[in-house]
Design a protein around this motif. Structure first.
Motif, PDB file in Angstrom:
ATOM      1  N   ASN A   1       0.850  -1.195   0.000  1.00  0.00           N
ATOM      2  CA  ASN A   1       0.000   0.000   0.000  1.00  0.00           C
ATOM      3  C   ASN A   1       0.883   1.241   0.000  1.00  0.00           C
ATOM      4  OD1 ASN A   1      -1.966   1.901   0.243  1.00  0.00           O
ATOM      5  ND2 ASN A   1      -2.824   1.126   2.163  1.00  0.00           N
ATOM      6  N   ILE A   2       1.017   1.878  -1.140  1.00  0.00           N
ATOM      7  CA  ILE A   2       1.908   3.041  -1.203  1.00  0.00           C
ATOM      8  C   ILE A   2       1.253   4.291  -0.634  1.00  0.00           C
ATOM      9  CG2 ILE A   2       3.103   2.113  -3.217  1.00  0.00           C
ATOM     10  CD1 ILE A   2       1.587   4.108  -4.927  1.00  0.00           C
ATOM     11  N   ASP A   3      -0.055   4.226  -0.342  1.00  0.00           N
ATOM     12  CA  ASP A   3      -0.686   5.381   0.295  1.00  0.00           C
ATOM     13  C   ASP A   3      -0.150   5.597   1.700  1.00  0.00           C
ATOM     14  OD1 ASP A   3      -2.302   6.080  -1.851  1.00  0.00           O
ATOM     15  OD2 ASP A   3      -3.821   4.604  -1.315  1.00  0.00           O
ATOM     16  N   ASN A   4       0.403   4.540   2.288  1.00  0.00           N
ATOM     17  CA  ASN A   4       0.981   4.663   3.625  1.00  0.00           C
ATOM     18  C   ASN A   4       2.454   5.072   3.601  1.00  0.00           C
ATOM     19  OD1 ASN A   4      -1.477   3.821   4.706  1.00  0.00           O
ATOM     20  ND2 ASN A   4      -0.884   1.642   4.659  1.00  0.00           N
ATOM     21  N   VAL A   5       3.017   5.151   2.390  1.00  0.00           N
ATOM     22  CA  VAL A   5       4.417   5.548   2.263  1.00  0.00           C
ATOM     23  C   VAL A   5       4.516   7.067   2.336  1.00  0.00           C
ATOM     24  CG1 VAL A   5       6.449   5.468   0.772  1.00  0.00           C
ATOM     25  CG2 VAL A   5       4.908   3.509   0.892  1.00  0.00           C
ATOM     26  N   LYS A   6       5.594   7.549   2.932  1.00  0.00           N
ATOM     27  CA  LYS A   6       5.776   8.986   3.097  1.00  0.00           C
ATOM     28  C   LYS A   6       5.882   9.688   1.756  1.00  0.00           C
ATOM     29  CE  LYS A   6       8.808  12.472   5.179  1.00  0.00           C
ATOM     30  NZ  LYS A   6      10.038  12.713   5.971  1.00  0.00           N
ATOM     31  N   LYS A   7       5.224  10.836   1.650  1.00  0.00           N
ATOM     32  CA  LYS A   7       5.280  11.665   0.443  1.00  0.00           C
ATOM     33  C   LYS A   7       6.037  12.948   0.746  1.00  0.00           C
ATOM     34  CE  LYS A   7       0.893   9.911  -1.379  1.00  0.00           C
ATOM     35  NZ  LYS A   7       0.743   8.915  -0.300  1.00  0.00           N
ATOM     36  N   TYR A   8       6.833  13.390  -0.221  1.00  0.00           N
ATOM     37  CA  TYR A   8       7.633  14.610  -0.070  1.00  0.00           C
ATOM     38  C   TYR A   8       7.024  15.695  -0.949  1.00  0.00           C
ATOM     39  CZ  TYR A   8      11.005  11.319   1.903  1.00  0.00           C
ATOM     40  OH  TYR A   8      11.622  10.355   2.667  1.00  0.00           O
ATOM     41  N   ASN A   9       6.498  16.725  -0.331  1.00  0.00           N
ATOM     42  CA  ASN A   9       5.845  17.804  -1.066  1.00  0.00           C
ATOM     43  C   ASN A   9       6.866  18.844  -1.531  1.00  0.00           C
ATOM     44  OD1 ASN A   9       3.256  16.702  -0.657  1.00  0.00           O
ATOM     45  ND2 ASN A   9       3.188  17.590   1.400  1.00  0.00           N
ATOM     46  N   PHE A  10       6.604  19.410  -2.707  1.00  0.00           N
ATOM     47  CA  PHE A  10       7.501  20.395  -3.315  1.00  0.00           C
ATOM     48  C   PHE A  10       6.740  21.686  -3.568  1.00  0.00           C
ATOM     49  CE2 PHE A  10       9.758  16.549  -3.942  1.00  0.00           C
ATOM     50  CZ  PHE A  10      11.089  16.855  -4.185  1.00  0.00           C
ATOM     51  N   LYS A  11       7.455  22.796  -3.442  1.00  0.00           N
ATOM     52  CA  LYS A  11       6.885  24.106  -3.764  1.00  0.00           C
ATOM     53  C   LYS A  11       6.690  24.262  -5.266  1.00  0.00           C
ATOM     54  CE  LYS A  11       6.621  26.484   0.208  1.00  0.00           C
ATOM     55  NZ  LYS A  11       5.411  27.217   0.646  1.00  0.00           N
ATOM     56  N   ASP A  12       7.681  23.842  -6.033  1.00  0.00           N
ATOM     57  CA  ASP A  12       7.600  23.930  -7.489  1.00  0.00           C
ATOM     58  C   ASP A  12       6.918  22.690  -8.055  1.00  0.00           C
ATOM     59  OD1 ASP A  12       8.956  26.370  -7.547  1.00  0.00           O
ATOM     60  OD2 ASP A  12      10.924  25.388  -7.593  1.00  0.00           O
ATOM     61  N   ALA A  13       6.074  22.890  -9.056  1.00  0.00           N
ATOM     62  CA  ALA A  13       5.394  21.770  -9.702  1.00  0.00           C
ATOM     63  C   ALA A  13       6.393  20.903 -10.463  1.00  0.00           C
ATOM     64  CB  ALA A  13       4.315  22.285 -10.640  1.00  0.00           C
ATOM     65  N   ILE A  14       6.188  19.592 -10.417  1.00  0.00           N
ATOM     66  CA  ILE A  14       7.102  18.627 -11.037  1.00  0.00           C
ATOM     67  C   ILE A  14       6.537  18.193 -12.381  1.00  0.00           C
ATOM     68  CG2 ILE A  14       8.258  16.402 -10.771  1.00  0.00           C
ATOM     69  CD1 ILE A  14       7.979  16.762  -7.736  1.00  0.00           C
ATOM     70  N   GLU A  15       7.366  18.234 -13.405  1.00  0.00           N
ATOM     71  CA  GLU A  15       6.957  17.828 -14.743  1.00  0.00           C
ATOM     72  C   GLU A  15       7.160  16.332 -14.963  1.00  0.00           C
ATOM     73  OE1 GLU A  15       5.957  17.566 -18.758  1.00  0.00           O
ATOM     74  OE2 GLU A  15       5.542  19.178 -17.322  1.00  0.00           O
ATOM     75  N   ARG A  16       8.380  15.814 -14.663  1.00  0.00           N
ATOM     76  CA  ARG A  16       8.693  14.402 -14.895  1.00  0.00           C
ATOM     77  C   ARG A  16       9.990  14.030 -14.201  1.00  0.00           C
ATOM     78  NH1 ARG A  16       9.533  14.466 -21.287  1.00  0.00           N
ATOM     79  NH2 ARG A  16       7.773  15.895 -21.100  1.00  0.00           N
TER      80      ARG A  16
ATOM     81  N   GLY B   1      22.377   7.584 -16.604  1.00  0.00           N
ATOM     82  CA  GLY B   1      23.386   6.803 -15.906  1.00  0.00           C
ATOM     83  C   GLY B   1      22.783   6.157 -14.676  1.00  0.00           C
ATOM     84  N   GLU B   2      23.370   6.416 -13.524  1.00  0.00           N
ATOM     85  CA  GLU B   2      22.835   5.899 -12.268  1.00  0.00           C
ATOM     86  C   GLU B   2      22.148   6.988 -11.450  1.00  0.00           C
ATOM     87  OE1 GLU B   2      25.990   4.023 -10.190  1.00  0.00           O
ATOM     88  OE2 GLU B   2      26.215   2.368 -11.629  1.00  0.00           O
ATOM     89  N   GLN B   3      21.919   8.149 -12.054  1.00  0.00           N
ATOM     90  CA  GLN B   3      21.318   9.275 -11.345  1.00  0.00           C
ATOM     91  C   GLN B   3      19.871   9.476 -11.793  1.00  0.00           C
ATOM     92  OE1 GLN B   3      22.736  10.912  -8.934  1.00  0.00           O
ATOM     93  NE2 GLN B   3      24.889  10.378  -9.128  1.00  0.00           N
ATOM     94  N   VAL B   4      19.047   9.895 -10.850  1.00  0.00           N
ATOM     95  CA  VAL B   4      17.668  10.292 -11.142  1.00  0.00           C
ATOM     96  C   VAL B   4      17.579  11.811 -11.027  1.00  0.00           C
ATOM     97  CG1 VAL B   4      15.247  10.116 -10.442  1.00  0.00           C
ATOM     98  CG2 VAL B   4      16.737   8.117 -10.285  1.00  0.00           C
ATOM     99  N   TYR B   5      17.007  12.438 -12.046  1.00  0.00           N
ATOM    100  CA  TYR B   5      16.869  13.893 -12.074  1.00  0.00           C
ATOM    101  C   TYR B   5      15.383  14.265 -12.062  1.00  0.00           C
ATOM    102  CZ  TYR B   5      21.816  14.025 -13.314  1.00  0.00           C
ATOM    103  OH  TYR B   5      23.184  13.885 -13.309  1.00  0.00           O
ATOM    104  N   VAL B   6      15.087  15.334 -11.347  1.00  0.00           N
ATOM    105  CA  VAL B   6      13.723  15.841 -11.252  1.00  0.00           C
ATOM    106  C   VAL B   6      13.593  17.051 -12.174  1.00  0.00           C
ATOM    107  CG1 VAL B   6      11.915  16.710  -9.718  1.00  0.00           C
ATOM    108  CG2 VAL B   6      13.600  15.064  -8.856  1.00  0.00           C
ATOM    109  N   VAL B   7      12.637  17.001 -13.085  1.00  0.00           N
ATOM    110  CA  VAL B   7      12.385  18.097 -14.018  1.00  0.00           C
ATOM    111  C   VAL B   7      11.148  18.839 -13.531  1.00  0.00           C
ATOM    112  CG1 VAL B   7      11.924  18.740 -16.398  1.00  0.00           C
ATOM    113  CG2 VAL B   7      13.342  16.732 -15.902  1.00  0.00           C
ATOM    114  N   PHE B   8      11.291  20.144 -13.333  1.00  0.00           N
ATOM    115  CA  PHE B   8      10.186  20.960 -12.841  1.00  0.00           C
ATOM    116  C   PHE B   8       9.493  21.666 -14.000  1.00  0.00           C
ATOM    117  CE2 PHE B   8      13.103  20.465  -9.294  1.00  0.00           C
ATOM    118  CZ  PHE B   8      12.246  20.150  -8.245  1.00  0.00           C
ATOM    119  N   VAL B   9       8.255  22.034 -13.780  1.00  0.00           N
ATOM    120  CA  VAL B   9       7.453  22.690 -14.817  1.00  0.00           C
ATOM    121  C   VAL B   9       8.091  23.998 -15.261  1.00  0.00           C
ATOM    122  CG1 VAL B   9       5.204  23.737 -15.308  1.00  0.00           C
ATOM    123  CG2 VAL B   9       5.321  21.576 -14.050  1.00  0.00           C
ATOM    124  N   ASN B  10       8.816  24.650 -14.355  1.00  0.00           N
ATOM    125  CA  ASN B  10       9.452  25.927 -14.706  1.00  0.00           C
ATOM    126  C   ASN B  10      10.727  25.747 -15.531  1.00  0.00           C
ATOM    127  OD1 ASN B  10      11.369  25.068 -12.859  1.00  0.00           O
ATOM    128  ND2 ASN B  10      10.715  26.461 -11.231  1.00  0.00           N
TER     129      ASN B  10
END
Length: 633
Positions: free
Chosen positions: A96-111, A116-125
């Motif tokens: 049940n992932i609804d019980n997993v902690k969520k991290y809220n962001f001020k900026d909207a996330i696009e994708r 490589g071995e890194q994960v990058y967060v792309v924001f709408v801005n």
């Protein structure tokens, strides 16, 4: 998957159909055997080999997924974007992932983007941040990179040049924004993307930093994102694509530095098509039809397959890549022909055919080998492709004489065939090769006998002289390191051990020459006699200078290194004393040989000065010697 054969797209296979296209967010690679398929309400994990679902995670309708989930290789967790405002992470065993902690962001996330071995967060801005940096600054509003009204269409992260590239569209058309991957994201550049009056129908970035764009005119353009040398984007025209309907939207997927896939509408307008494009030769080398065309095309990459939507289903298109060459590219374009081929090309003039026109696939080959090639019924294919088909036939017939002739007359033999031939030679009886050489080669260079006074470990020859002759012929063949390393694990461990022992024997007894053609100079051979007992000098076999039998030291060293590398775990885990002795002998003797060659190299400048008649340097070692030129009038 890299191969020595022609690059190609294989037949498609069904993956799944339990989704609607409008809710499909994307497909990402989980590992080599699994893929993640993300829809707005569920993330599914599929086993690619058997097409079975092995896990799924759902979310509430008021908190939908808004981007394709990805796997973070560092933490081992799946990361997903919820409602464009938060990130959540979970393990495979979480129900049940609804019980997993969520991290809220001020900026909207696009994708989310994996590079490589890194994960990058792309924001709408337009900002792009590495995952850990994004978590640290999630409560801060960052300045927008994109201008007002710009909407992100695609994003690429390029670790090689430490930049991210954002493609966006707005009132003024398409725009590219290049930004540094540093934490502050201060350095960035923006420039418009347009090409005459044409519409952009497809775009991708090929490693390390080549922007490839396809336009409604069919023009394919290339722009170097790493140089920014003043050339206007989209750069220079590479070719014109004519195999697809280029006025409709396409999807470009980079497969390697030399290949990309183009997903679009069939030129006749009947369904879709996936084309494999060779960037070096600017041509389609393979294609596959799709039942339906989706506008815009939806396609994603896994490790060895392309995932595309075909109607209401996802299908897998496995692909095989190869180094771009005339043999692999143009050889794959020639259709198979069952008719017999002519042995010569006759010219139009009255003098008959020119000498070069008489050179064909059958030139300088025995009638038996010519017949074996004709029996393949493969038509006019590249020589490497013919060799790929011919070797299994000759191995099955157990014809080492024809195999050896093929190695002598074929200029291009795939690495996979070389490994198969070595496996066959090693497991075959010595008498088979003795009988062949008795008829064709009366005498061979003498093999040195081990020095009885030398302490163990001592180099031993595991093969007869005749079998060694055939094996050396394979070892002298040219090869590509990457492809050979991929093929060597197929060799059985017992055969690999025998080959390691033989290479060690060639190196430590002086049979392996120091020249590229496999010969030794008399000076070096003489020094080898002082270094390693019972070494055959070059003067003992003058014929071997003109017709080298043994591979060079460099080639032997490479084969030995690759064998040790590809069978490392078996060598480490073994408890057999003889294998440990063999590895110890390799270490001791190769170290001795290396020290000798390094010492010999140090004398090169001094010998060169003597030969040129120059004054020797006045060092302490050379103080007792001098060279002067006297001119007598």
């Amino acid at each position: 998957k890299v191969s020595s054969m022609a690059a190609s797209l294989q037949a498609s296979s069904f993956l799944c159909s339990d989704f609607t296209t409008r809710n499909l967010l994307g497909v990402t690679e989980d590992d080599s055997q699994h893929s993640l398929i993300t829809c707005r309400g569920v993330v599914r994990r599929y086993n690619v080999s058997d097409r079975k679902q092995v896990g799924s995670w759902t979310t509430k309708s008021w908190n939908p997924f808004t981007a394709a989930a990805v796997r973070d290789t560092k933490s081992g967790k799946i990361i997903a974007v919820i409602n464009k405002t938060s990130l959540t992470q979970w393990n495979n065993d979480d129900d049940n992932i609804d019980n997993v902690k969520k991290y809220n962001f001020k900026d909207a996330i696009e994708r989310l983007v994996v590079a490589g071995e890194q994960v990058y967060v792309v924001f709408v801005n337009g900002r792009v941040k590495e995952l850990s940096a994004a978590f640290k600054s999630r409560k801060i509003n960052s300045d927008p990179l994109l201008e007002e009204g710009q909407v992100i269409q695609d994003v690429w992260v390029l670790p090689d040049i430490k930049k991210s590239v954002v493609l966006s569209t707005g009132p003024d058309g398409y725009q590219l924004s290049c930004m540094s991957l540093s934490d502050d994201n201060v350095e960035y550049e923006r420039f418009p993307l347009h090409y005459h009056d044409a519409a952009l129908t497809g775009v991708c970035v090929v490693n390390p930093a080549r922007l490839i764009t396809l336009w409604s005119t069919g023009d394919l353009c290339n722009y170097d994102l790493g140089s920014f040398n003043g050339m206007r984007c989209p750069g220079v025209k590479m070719a014109t694509v004519k195999e697809l309907c280029i006025t409709r939207n396409t999807k470009l997927l980079p497969l390697s530095e030399q290949h990309m896939a183009i997903i679009g509408m069939d030129k006749a307008g009947e369904g879709g098509m996936v084309a494999l494009w060779d960037l070096t030769f600017s041509m389609v080398v393979s294609s596959r039809k799709l039942k339906m065309y989706h506008d815009p095309p939806l396609g994603w990459l896994t490790s060895e397959s392309i995932v595309v939507t075909d109607g209401a289903a996802l299908v897998l298109l496995p692909y095989t890549l190869s180094q771009s060459s005339l043999a692999t590219v143009f050889g794959s374009k020639i259709s198979e022909c069952t008719a017999a081929m002519t042995d010569a090309c006759v010219g139009w003039d009255n003098d008959g055919p020119k000498p070069e026109a008489l050179s064909t696939l059958y030139s300088e080959k025995s009638p038996t080998l010519q017949l074996a090639i004709r029996d393949l019924n493969k038509g006019v294919l590249a020589e490497s492709l013919i060799a790929k088909e011919l070797v299994p036939v000759l191995l099955q017939r157990k014809q080492p004489k024809l195999i050896d002739e093929m190695l002598s007359t074929f200029e291009s033999v795939p690495e996979s065939s070389l490994v198969d031939i070595l496996d066959f030679y090693i497991k075959s009886s010595d008498s088979v090769f003795d009988n062949i050489l008795t008829q064709t080669l009366p005498s061979l260079p003498p093999m040195p006998e081990p020095d009885p006074d030398r302490e163990e470990p001592v180099a031993k020859n595991p093969f007869s002289a005749a079998k060694g002759y055939f094996i050396c012929h394979v070892l002298r063949r040219p090869f590509t390191t990457t492809q050979l390393v991929q093929e060597l694990p197929r060799m059985t461990f017992s055969n690999a051990l025998l080959l390691i022992q033989y290479l060690h024997f060639l190196l430590t007894t002086g049979q392996a020459g120091l020249h590229a053609d496999g010969t030794c100079t008399e000076l070096i051979a003489t020094n080898f006699q002082g270094l390693i007992p019972n070494t055959v000098s070059a003067s003992q076999d003058e014929d071997s200078k003109s017709s080298p039998v043994f591979p060079s030291v460099s080639v032997c060293s490479q084969w030995l290194s690759y064998l040790l590398d590809t069978h490392y775990h078996q060598l480490v885990m073994t408890s057999e004393v003889d294998i440990h002795k063999l590895l110890l002998a390799c270490l001791q003797d190769i170290t001795m040989l290396r020290d000798f060659l390094e010492a010999l190299e140090d004398t090169q400048p001094l010998v060169k000065r003597v030969m040129e008649g120059k004054v020797l340097p006045t060092t302490q070692a050379a103080a007792a010697y001098s060279m002067e030129r006297l001119i007598i009038a």
